[in-house]
Design a protein around this motif. Structure first.
Motif, PDB file in Angstrom:
ATOM      1  N   ILE A 135      16.200 -16.284 -43.821  1.00 10.62           N
ATOM      2  CA  ILE A 135      15.478 -15.115 -44.330  1.00 10.62           C
ATOM      3  C   ILE A 135      14.820 -14.412 -43.149  1.00 10.62           C
ATOM      4  O   ILE A 135      14.106 -15.054 -42.350  1.00 10.62           O
ATOM      5  CB  ILE A 135      14.416 -15.528 -45.364  1.00 10.62           C
ATOM      6  N   TYR A 136      15.053 -13.118 -43.031  1.00 12.00           N
ATOM      7  CA  TYR A 136      14.462 -12.313 -41.964  1.00 12.00           C
ATOM      8  C   TYR A 136      13.439 -11.361 -42.581  1.00 12.00           C
ATOM      9  O   TYR A 136      13.744 -10.646 -43.548  1.00 12.00           O
ATOM     10  CB  TYR A 136      15.539 -11.521 -41.223  1.00 12.00           C
ATOM     11  N   LEU A 137      12.217 -11.371 -42.019  1.00 11.62           N
ATOM     12  CA  LEU A 137      11.120 -10.525 -42.498  1.00 11.62           C
ATOM     13  C   LEU A 137      10.585  -9.724 -41.320  1.00 11.62           C
ATOM     14  O   LEU A 137      10.171 -10.285 -40.301  1.00 11.62           O
ATOM     15  CB  LEU A 137      10.010 -11.402 -43.094  1.00 11.62           C
ATOM     16  N   GLU A 138      10.604  -8.402 -41.461  1.00 10.45           N
ATOM     17  CA  GLU A 138      10.163  -7.497 -40.394  1.00 10.45           C
ATOM     18  C   GLU A 138       9.074  -6.591 -40.940  1.00 10.45           C
ATOM     19  O   GLU A 138       9.239  -5.985 -42.015  1.00 10.45           O
ATOM     20  CB  GLU A 138      11.342  -6.670 -39.888  1.00 10.45           C
ATOM     21  N   ASN A 139       7.939  -6.510 -40.207  1.00 10.55           N
ATOM     22  CA  ASN A 139       6.859  -5.626 -40.653  1.00 10.55           C
ATOM     23  C   ASN A 139       7.036  -4.229 -40.063  1.00 10.55           C
ATOM     24  O   ASN A 139       8.004  -3.954 -39.337  1.00 10.55           O
ATOM     25  CB  ASN A 139       5.496  -6.217 -40.293  1.00 10.55           C
ATOM     26  N   SER A 140       6.089  -3.361 -40.378  1.00  7.04           N
ATOM     27  CA  SER A 140       6.210  -1.961 -39.941  1.00  7.04           C
ATOM     28  C   SER A 140       6.085  -1.806 -38.434  1.00  7.04           C
ATOM     29  O   SER A 140       6.505  -0.794 -37.875  1.00  7.04           O
ATOM     30  CB  SER A 140       5.144  -1.114 -40.641  1.00  7.04           C
ATOM     31  N   ASN A 141       5.549  -2.808 -37.747  1.00  3.87           N
ATOM     32  CA  ASN A 141       5.423  -2.735 -36.289  1.00  3.87           C
ATOM     33  C   ASN A 141       6.648  -3.284 -35.565  1.00  3.87           C
ATOM     34  O   ASN A 141       6.661  -3.349 -34.332  1.00  3.87           O
ATOM     35  CB  ASN A 141       4.186  -3.523 -35.838  1.00  3.87           C
ATOM     36  N   GLY A 142       7.653  -3.721 -36.315  1.00  3.79           N
ATOM     37  CA  GLY A 142       8.857  -4.246 -35.696  1.00  3.79           C
ATOM     38  C   GLY A 142       8.804  -5.731 -35.389  1.00  3.79           C
ATOM     39  O   GLY A 142       9.739  -6.271 -34.789  1.00  3.79           O
ATOM     40  N   TYR A 143       7.732  -6.408 -35.799  1.00  6.01           N
ATOM     41  CA  TYR A 143       7.620  -7.846 -35.562  1.00  6.01           C
ATOM     42  C   TYR A 143       8.523  -8.589 -36.546  1.00  6.01           C
ATOM     43  O   TYR A 143       8.412  -8.423 -37.766  1.00  6.01           O
ATOM     44  CB  TYR A 143       6.171  -8.299 -35.715  1.00  6.01           C
TER      45      TYR A 143
END
Length: 805
Positions: free
Chosen positions: A540-548
């Motif tokens: 599972i890949y989770l990316e926030n709005s800052n690109g982390y």
């Protein structure tokens, strides 16, 4: 020398013609030194002689290509052809105005014929007077020229010799040639040879002599449609003449031809033959041939076919089962379609019966269609499932499987060895376990056990087997079972087996559910054709709005995952699946995580605090307290404990006319050692008992202290003590009693009380710890009680508290 003289004569003639001017006739003459047909690989010259003055040239091929030529004299040119390998066309051209027509020559290149080989002749009997002689031979390699062959025949009949006669065959190619002609049956000997020729020359085969009786061949026999039982077929053979030998052969669809053992000799022109040792329900093909005492076998007859009849199935079915799921009350029984050697006929239907030891009647038999290979039966402890197959002749022996299972040692060291399109499974017997009756190996595509279960039954001494028909890029799992005679069953499972694999074609599709500061992720299995092998894990890949970017791995068996403690913000989420390689990203989803606010909880705390503070302020007012007391008084029960049953009240009745009140004062000036205050109670005139329920509100207050007490400030509100009336629920007479008399005085019954003796005992125990009056500092203002408490001879009306107030 003759050829050279001819060539020079033609050359001189052309030279004489060439010196003449062109007068509209043909402009040139072309010829070859080797002629129009030459042998392949030869070398020769092509000449062109022109009969007019012009610029001369030579060409060859299609389209014509100019060739380098040589000059022979003023009118003739030539071209050297070296090692010719195919047919060619040559032409001569005169370049003048007007241009005359060119002249051309086609050269054919080939080989001499080969000597004819494999000359064979047979004599086919047509009738009693004549037959047909058929001779065949091979002409050898292709000459690339037109060839002709002649078969020469010389016959001897007694002392008479005829021939030779020729039979001409014209053909081109390398095929086998044949010729046929009639020959009288009176001929005894025959001699044949073949002559082959083409433009390059001719050759002959060797001479072959035949005795006619050695090459005679009878006509093929005719077979009549046979009549068959389950094990035997009767065949009738018809022939046009008497034969000395007859051979019959038969076979089924998978076998080779087998000679009938009793088809050796025949004397009649028509004969009936019996062919036994056949198998039931098989399609057999038959053919026959015959010959005279000498000569050749005839050609095979036309094949005829027939089915043998059916028999009841020979063996029980091979059956297996699947364990019921944890949420299921049924198990599924499977059976294999028996091969034709066991079924011995066309299966019409299957029959299934489930027997339980708890049944007192014969179990029902369920009929199942012939194209079904499994059936779901109720799962019960100790049940026995029986399956039969039925054809037109009867039922197979019963195949049974039981759910009564005892624990046993499973197979040990199960190993899987991968091949290109097969899997080898090996195991060993547990050391402490007895020898099993059989092993069963089952396998199926992952998650498709019910639909595609396959199994193989092995002997007790078998410890490995090869599974074929394994599909590439398919994930398999299964188990090895050990079966024991005492219904013992144990297994060892294997999973994650694939012969070939690659990265899955796509990642899983996900669904997200946001719950506070966490997100719950769910996904389903990839379609079967996209897995490309055994999936080992999901990522599972989770990316926030800052690109982390963060990733989480989960086993292939999981279908949900929860990510906790996420800060608020926008997120992107996607998944991949991994076999030996990771798939491309699946569908990307986006969601927003909103942090829970504490404002609502804070507001509730503020409102609650203000409300409590307001209540505390209001409680400082006596009027508010009075209102609260009246309000809560309405909620109190009408039935209250009767103090007349208390110990204190009974002691009071012993001292006539005096009430001993033991007071606990809150005033610090009063101690427990001081004498109790005695209160004089004055008896008042009685009233009618019908008004006893309201007597407390109608009688005046008459209260006095004992003479032994010292007057002081009143510590309690003035209370009215009222004599009660004797009340008997069973009589209409109500008498007025006095405490000065010895008459037993009753008390007013509380409504709804049942057993008075039980109530007396309970309240007597409770009254030992009760105080009749509350401390005066409980409320600043006098308290108001609404209940009516009765003593044995005195009734206390608490409403006096409110009146004094």
């Amino acid at each position: 020398m003759a050829i050279m003289f001819l060539a020079w004569s033609v050359f001189l003639s052309f030279t004489v013609l060439a010196v003449q001017p062109c007068n509209g006739e043909k402009s040139c003459v072309i010829w070859s030194s080797a002629g129009p047909v030459v042998q392949r690989g030869s070398t020769f010259k092509v000449y062109c002689t022109f009969n007019c003055q012009c610029k001369k040239s030579m060409r060859s091929g299609h389209p014509p290509t100019p060739q380098s030529h040589n000059k022979f004299n003023s009118t003739t040119i030539y071209f050297n052809v070296v090692n010719i390998t195919k047919n060619r066309t040559y032409s001569c051209h005169c370049n003048s105005l007007p241009a005359p027509d060119p002249c051309g020559l086609d050269i054919s290149a080939g080989y001499l014929p080969d000597h004819p080989k494999n000359l064979k002749c047979i004599y086919k009997i047509k009738n009693t007077e004549s037959g047909l002689m058929v001779c065949t031979w091979s002409r050898g390699r292709d000459t690339y020229l037109r060839n002709s062959s002649m078969l020469w025949v010389r016959t001897v009949s007694g002392n008479h010799t005829d021939g030779p006669e020729s039979n001409i065959v014209s053909s081109k190619g390398t095929e086998v040639l044949s010729v046929s002609f009639d020959v009288s049956r009176s001929v005894q000997l025959i001699s044949v040879w073949v002559e082959a020729q083409n433009p390059l020359g001719s050759v002959n085969s060797s001479l072959t002599n035949y005795t006619l009786c050695d090459i005679v061949m009878p006509p093929a026999p005719v077979l009549v449609q046979p009549k068959c039982s389950s094990r035997e077929c009767i065949i009738k053979v018809e022939q046009s003449m008497r034969m000395q030998h007859l051979q019959i052969q038969y076979r089924d669809e998978q076998q080779t031809w087998t000679n009938c053992p009793d088809s050796v000799a025949q004397t009649n022109s028509s004969r009936v033959r019996s062919i036994s040792s056949l198998e039931p329900y098989r399609l057999y093909h038959f053919r026959a041939r015959s010959k005279f005492s000498t000569g050749l076998w005839s050609q095979w007859s036309t094949n005829i076919s027939s089915w043998t009849e059916e028999e009841a199935p020979a063996k029980e079915l091979d059956i297996w089962f699947t364990d019921p799921a944890s949420d299921s009350r049924s198990m599924r029984v499977y059976w294999k379609e028996a091969n034709i050697s066991i079924s011995r006929g066309k299966i019409i239907e299957y029959k299934v019966s489930v027997y339980s030891p708890n049944l007192t009647f014969k179990p029902d038999v369920i009929n199942i269609s012939a194209d079904t290979r499994s059936y779901s039966v109720p799962s019960c402890a100790g049940c026995e499932v029986t399956v039969w197959a039925r054809n037109s002749k009867g039922l197979s022996p019963p195949a049974r499987i039981t759910t009564r299972r005892t624990k046993a040692e499973p197979p040990q060291d199960v190993r899987v060895t991968l091949g290109n399109y097969n899997i080898t499974i090996s195991w060993r017997k547990a050391k402490a376990a007895p020898l099993p009756s059989a092993y069963i190996l089952e396998w199926y595509p992952e998650s498709h056990k019910l639909e595609e279960l396959r199994w193989v039954r092995l002997g007790k001494n078998d410890y490995h087997t090869i599974i074929t028909g394994i599909q590439p890029y398919e994930c398999y799992e299964g188990a090895v079972y050990a079966l024991y005679n005492d219904s013992g069953l144990s297994r060892t499972r294997f999973k994650g087996v694939a012969t070939l694999w690659s990265a899955p074609a796509a990642g899983p599709s996900v669904q997200e559910t946001v719950e506070g500061n966490k997100v719950k992720i769910t996904w389903s299995d990839l379609p079967r054709d996209q897995r490309m092998g055994c999936i080992t894990k999901y990522t599972i890949y989770l990316e926030n709005s800052n690109g982390y970017l963060q990733h989480y791995s989960t086993p292939a068996s999981e279908r949900t995952y929860v990510i906790k403690d996420l800060p608020s913000g926008d997120y992107s989420l996607w998944m991949t699946a991994t076999t030996g390689n990771e798939s491309r990203a699946g569908q990307k989803v986006k969601f927003f995580l909103k942090q829970e606010t504490q404002l609502f909880l804070l507001l509730m705390c503020v409102v609650t605090s203000l409300f409590v503070l307001l209540l505390l302020c209001l409680c400082q007012s006596s009027a508010v307290k009075q209102r609260f007391w009246e309000f809560f008084q309405c909620l109190m029960l009408d039935v209250v404990p009767d103090p007349a049953n208390s110990k204190w009240a009974k002691e009071c009745t012993q001292e006539k006319g005096k009430l001993n009140l033991q007071l606990q004062l809150s005033d610090s000036s009063v101690t427990e050692e001081e004498e109790p205050i005695l209160v004089d109670v004055e008896e008042l005139p009685g009233q009618n008992s019908d008004t006893s329920t309201n007597v407390s509100s109608q009688l005046p207050l008459q209260t006095s202290l004992s003479p032994d007490t010292v007057p002081a400030t009143r510590l309690y509100p003035l209370t009215t003590y009222i004599k009660s009336f004797s009340h008997d629920s069973d009589s209409s007479d109500h008498t007025l009693t006095s405490l000065d008399t010895n008459t037993t005085v009753g008390y007013i019954s509380s409504p709804g009380l049942g057993n008075m003796e039980e109530v007396d005992q309970e309240e007597e125990e409770e009254s030992e710890d009760m105080y009749f009056f509350s401390s005066p500092n409980t409320f600043i203002e006098p308290m108001k009680f609404g209940g009516k408490l009765t003593l044995d001879a005195v009734k206390i009306d608490c409403s006096g508290f409110s009146q004094n107030a």
